[in-house]
Design a protein around this motif. Structure first.
Motif, PDB file in Angstrom:
ATOM      1  N   MET A  80      16.869  17.531 -35.879  1.00  0.00           N
ATOM      2  CA  MET A  80      16.318  16.216 -36.233  1.00  0.00           C
ATOM      3  C   MET A  80      14.987  16.423 -36.962  1.00  0.00           C
ATOM      4  O   MET A  80      14.114  17.133 -36.465  1.00  0.00           O
ATOM      5  N   ASN A  81      14.834  15.834 -38.135  1.00  0.00           N
ATOM      6  CA  ASN A  81      13.579  16.018 -38.865  1.00  0.00           C
ATOM      7  C   ASN A  81      12.538  14.983 -38.401  1.00  0.00           C
ATOM      8  O   ASN A  81      12.838  14.080 -37.624  1.00  0.00           O
ATOM      9  N   ILE A  82      11.317  15.138 -38.908  1.00  0.00           N
ATOM     10  CA  ILE A  82      10.214  14.307 -38.417  1.00  0.00           C
ATOM     11  C   ILE A  82      10.429  12.826 -38.726  1.00  0.00           C
ATOM     12  O   ILE A  82      10.099  11.951 -37.926  1.00  0.00           O
ATOM     13  N   GLU A  83      11.047  12.545 -39.875  1.00  0.00           N
ATOM     14  CA  GLU A  83      11.288  11.142 -40.217  1.00  0.00           C
ATOM     15  C   GLU A  83      12.267  10.503 -39.223  1.00  0.00           C
ATOM     16  O   GLU A  83      12.077   9.366 -38.781  1.00  0.00           O
ATOM     17  N   GLU A  84      13.300  11.271 -38.854  1.00  0.00           N
ATOM     18  CA  GLU A  84      14.273  10.742 -37.885  1.00  0.00           C
ATOM     19  C   GLU A  84      13.620  10.550 -36.516  1.00  0.00           C
ATOM     20  O   GLU A  84      13.874   9.569 -35.814  1.00  0.00           O
ATOM     21  N   LYS A  85      12.735  11.486 -36.154  1.00  0.00           N
ATOM     22  CA  LYS A  85      12.051  11.364 -34.862  1.00  0.00           C
ATOM     23  C   LYS A  85      11.153  10.136 -34.830  1.00  0.00           C
ATOM     24  O   LYS A  85      10.995   9.478 -33.799  1.00  0.00           O
ATOM     25  N   GLN A  86      10.559   9.826 -35.976  1.00  0.00           N
ATOM     26  CA  GLN A  86       9.651   8.677 -36.011  1.00  0.00           C
ATOM     27  C   GLN A  86      10.384   7.369 -35.737  1.00  0.00           C
ATOM     28  O   GLN A  86       9.794   6.402 -35.278  1.00  0.00           O
TER      29      GLN A  86
END
Ligand code: SF4
Ligand code: SF4
Length: 91
Positions: free
Chosen positions: A1-7
């Protein structure tokens, strides 16, 4: 999961009053050509608009980077009041 998805997993309960404050707007305008806070803030809270800094405190992740990242110590930082701010989803 990339940072944008985590946000997308975080939620915010924004206060009506900002917990972040630019101490001296003149310093931003005249002594900080690169506007470093617009670069180091992972939540893109700081946006230079025309001749002033817009602070979108509602989206702050409370990472604390702006406490140490501003070369002029020009950001007053505190945690949001109890019950406000970012809400992390665990698991
Ligand atoms: Fe202003 Fe500090 Fe941001 Fe530079 S890094 S624009 S001095 S708040
Ligand atoms: Fe941005 Fe982190 Fe400062 Fe919040 S604490 S404004 S997320 S650098």
């Amino acid at each position: 999961m990339n940072i944008e998805e985590k946000q997308y997993l975080v939620r915010f309960n924004a206060d009506t009053e900002s917990h972040l404050k630019i101490v001296n707007a003149h310093i931003c305008a005249t002594r900080c050509p690169d506007k470093l806070c617009t670069i180091f803030c992972p939540a893109e809270v700081y946006k230079w608009e025309g001749d002033r800094m817009h602070v979108g405190f509602e989206g702050c992740h409370e990472c604390g980077s702006c406490r140490i990242g501003c070369p002029y110590d020009n950001i007053e930082w505190r945690y949001p009041k109890g019950g406000y701010g970012i809400v992390f989803r665990l698991g």
